[in-house]
Write a protein that holds these residues in place. Structure first.
Motif, PDB file in Angstrom:
ATOM      1  N   ASP A   8       0.879  -1.168   0.000  1.00  0.00           N
ATOM      2  CA  ASP A   8       0.000   0.000   0.000  1.00  0.00           C
ATOM      3  C   ASP A   8       0.913   1.213   0.000  1.00  0.00           C
ATOM      4  N   MET A   9       0.889   1.981  -1.090  1.00  0.00           N
ATOM      5  CA  MET A   9       1.790   3.114  -1.272  1.00  0.00           C
ATOM      6  C   MET A   9       0.995   4.371  -1.590  1.00  0.00           C
ATOM      7  N   LYS A  10       1.569   5.504  -1.272  1.00  0.00           N
ATOM      8  CA  LYS A  10       1.007   6.770  -1.748  1.00  0.00           C
ATOM      9  C   LYS A  10       1.100   6.789  -3.266  1.00  0.00           C
ATOM     10  N   GLN A  11       0.193   7.458  -3.912  1.00  0.00           N
ATOM     11  CA  GLN A  11       0.054   7.461  -5.367  1.00  0.00           C
ATOM     12  C   GLN A  11       1.376   7.730  -6.100  1.00  0.00           C
ATOM     13  N   GLN A  12       2.168   8.668  -5.612  1.00  0.00           N
ATOM     14  CA  GLN A  12       3.389   9.047  -6.313  1.00  0.00           C
ATOM     15  C   GLN A  12       4.473   7.961  -6.286  1.00  0.00           C
ATOM     16  N   ARG A  13       4.336   6.934  -5.448  1.00  0.00           N
ATOM     17  CA  ARG A  13       5.342   5.866  -5.369  1.00  0.00           C
ATOM     18  C   ARG A  13       4.839   4.525  -5.904  1.00  0.00           C
ATOM     19  N   VAL A  14       3.579   4.431  -6.246  1.00  0.00           N
ATOM     20  CA  VAL A  14       2.990   3.161  -6.688  1.00  0.00           C
ATOM     21  C   VAL A  14       3.688   2.612  -7.918  1.00  0.00           C
ATOM     22  N   SER A  31      -1.593  -4.369  -6.668  1.00  0.00           N
ATOM     23  CA  SER A  31      -0.735  -4.319  -5.463  1.00  0.00           C
ATOM     24  C   SER A  31      -0.548  -5.670  -4.786  1.00  0.00           C
ATOM     25  N   MET A  53       9.944   3.419  -0.391  1.00  0.00           N
ATOM     26  CA  MET A  53       8.918   3.661   0.630  1.00  0.00           C
ATOM     27  C   MET A  53       9.240   4.831   1.548  1.00  0.00           C
ATOM     28  N   GLU A  57       4.320   6.184   5.982  1.00  0.00           N
ATOM     29  CA  GLU A  57       3.145   6.355   5.124  1.00  0.00           C
ATOM     30  C   GLU A  57       2.781   5.098   4.331  1.00  0.00           C
ATOM     31  N   ASP A  58       3.756   4.251   4.035  1.00  0.00           N
ATOM     32  CA  ASP A  58       3.577   3.115   3.134  1.00  0.00           C
ATOM     33  C   ASP A  58       3.795   1.798   3.867  1.00  0.00           C
ATOM     34  N   SER A  59       3.341   0.703   3.243  1.00  0.00           N
ATOM     35  CA  SER A  59       3.575  -0.605   3.858  1.00  0.00           C
ATOM     36  C   SER A  59       3.716  -1.687   2.810  1.00  0.00           C
TER      37      SER A  59
END
Length: 87
Positions: A8-14, A31, A53, A57-59
């Motif tokens: 699960d990432m913020k949009q800019q790192r997906v 994902s 990551m 914020e991310d996992s």
């Protein structure tokens, strides 16, 4: 070992995480990845994932099994993976 990986990432790192995961595992759904991976390759993956990551914020969640035979997989609805079998 056989793993199922969920991130699960913020949009800019997906996008970056998606590309990294595809180098190590088989994509099965948004994902979600699965496949056989050695301890060394998994450690390598995790080092690279941590550079993408922001851990506050991310996992990334890993479900581990010694082999795929000890894991029963049931798909309800359309399976997104194009693989017939996971190697």
């Amino acid at each position: 070992m056989y793993i199922i990986l969920v991130y699960d990432m913020k949009q800019q790192r997906v996008g970056r995480m998606l590309k990294l995961c595809r180098r190590y595992l088989h994509w099965i759904q948004n994902s979600v990845f699965e496949g056989e991976i050695s301890e060394v390759k998994l450690a390598e993956f995790l080092v690279k994932a941590r550079t993408i990551m922001i851990e506050d914020e991310d996992s990334v969640i890993l479900f581990k099994s010694r082999t795929q035979q000890w894991l029963e997989k049931q798909v309800v609805g359309r399976e997104r993976s194009t693989l017939d079998t996971i190697l």
